[in-house]
Scaffold this motif. Structure first.
Motif, mmCIF file in Angstrom:
data_model
loop_
_atom_site.group_PDB
_atom_site.id
_atom_site.type_symbol
_atom_site.label_atom_id
_atom_site.label_comp_id
_atom_site.label_asym_id
_atom_site.label_seq_id
_atom_site.Cartn_x
_atom_site.Cartn_y
_atom_site.Cartn_z
ATOM 1 N N GLU A 34 0.901 -1.604 0.013
ATOM 2 C CA GLU A 34 -0.334 -0.034 -0.059
ATOM 3 C C GLU A 34 0.809 1.195 0.490
ATOM 4 O O GLU A 34 0.263 2.551 -0.900
ATOM 5 N N GLY A 36 4.331 1.632 -1.198
ATOM 6 C CA GLY A 36 4.807 1.286 -2.396
ATOM 7 C C GLY A 36 6.146 1.443 -2.033
ATOM 8 O O GLY A 36 6.498 1.208 -1.369
ATOM 9 N N THR A 37 6.747 0.761 -3.394
ATOM 10 C CA THR A 37 7.842 0.473 -3.246
ATOM 11 C C THR A 37 8.368 1.195 -4.737
ATOM 12 O O THR A 37 7.995 1.105 -5.555
ATOM 13 N N THR A 54 6.635 4.514 -9.286
ATOM 14 C CA THR A 54 6.519 3.575 -7.793
ATOM 15 C C THR A 54 5.315 2.929 -8.054
ATOM 16 O O THR A 54 4.460 3.163 -8.560
ATOM 17 N N LEU A 55 5.540 2.138 -7.300
ATOM 18 C CA LEU A 55 4.232 0.490 -7.867
ATOM 19 C C LEU A 55 3.726 0.352 -6.539
ATOM 20 O O LEU A 55 4.313 0.117 -5.269
ATOM 21 N N GLN A 56 2.505 0.785 -6.236
ATOM 22 C CA GLN A 56 1.471 0.220 -5.417
ATOM 23 C C GLN A 56 0.163 -0.183 -5.412
ATOM 24 O O GLN A 56 0.151 -0.360 -6.869
ATOM 25 N N LYS A 58 -3.797 -0.251 -4.212
ATOM 26 C CA LYS A 58 -4.812 -0.332 -3.541
ATOM 27 C C LYS A 58 -5.671 -1.271 -2.960
ATOM 28 O O LYS A 58 -6.401 -1.611 -3.766
ATOM 29 N N TRP A 66 0.881 2.967 -11.109
ATOM 30 C CA TRP A 66 1.836 2.937 -11.710
ATOM 31 C C TRP A 66 2.506 4.508 -11.863
ATOM 32 O O TRP A 66 2.136 4.646 -12.607
ATOM 33 N N ASN A 67 3.116 4.754 -10.616
ATOM 34 C CA ASN A 67 3.841 6.608 -10.855
ATOM 35 C C ASN A 67 4.670 6.993 -11.900
ATOM 36 O O ASN A 67 5.785 5.805 -10.938
#
Length: 77
Positions: A34, A36-37, A54-56, A58, A66-67
């Motif tokens: 949640e 993020g990595t 950043t991979l989060q 929800k 995927w930001n």
């Protein structure tokens, strides 16, 4: 395209040698997902530079987020 994870496997939660994770370990993993990595995406073309994303996850809606960084806008080069 290759993706390098920065720390997702560091605590052994996803290591098959450690067996099935306990409930506290699963809760810790869910919190980590949640939050993020940060990952680095490497492309096979030399003209494209690696980029940090950043991979989060929800959890309540089961969506993957995927930001890119704030300085980049999706669709721009």
């Amino acid at each position: 395209m290759a993706v390098a994870a920065g720390g997702l496997f560091h605590n052994g939660l996803l290591n098959p040698q450690h067996g099935v994770p306990s409930e506290p370990q699963i809760a810790e993993l869910c919190r980590s997902l949640e939050v993020g990595t940060v990952m680095t995406v490497f492309y096979s073309k030399k003209s494209q530079r690696p980029e940090r994303r950043t991979l989060q996850v929800k959890l309540e809606t089961r969506q993957i987020i995927w930001n890119r960084g704030a300085e980049k806008v999706e669709g721009e080069n």
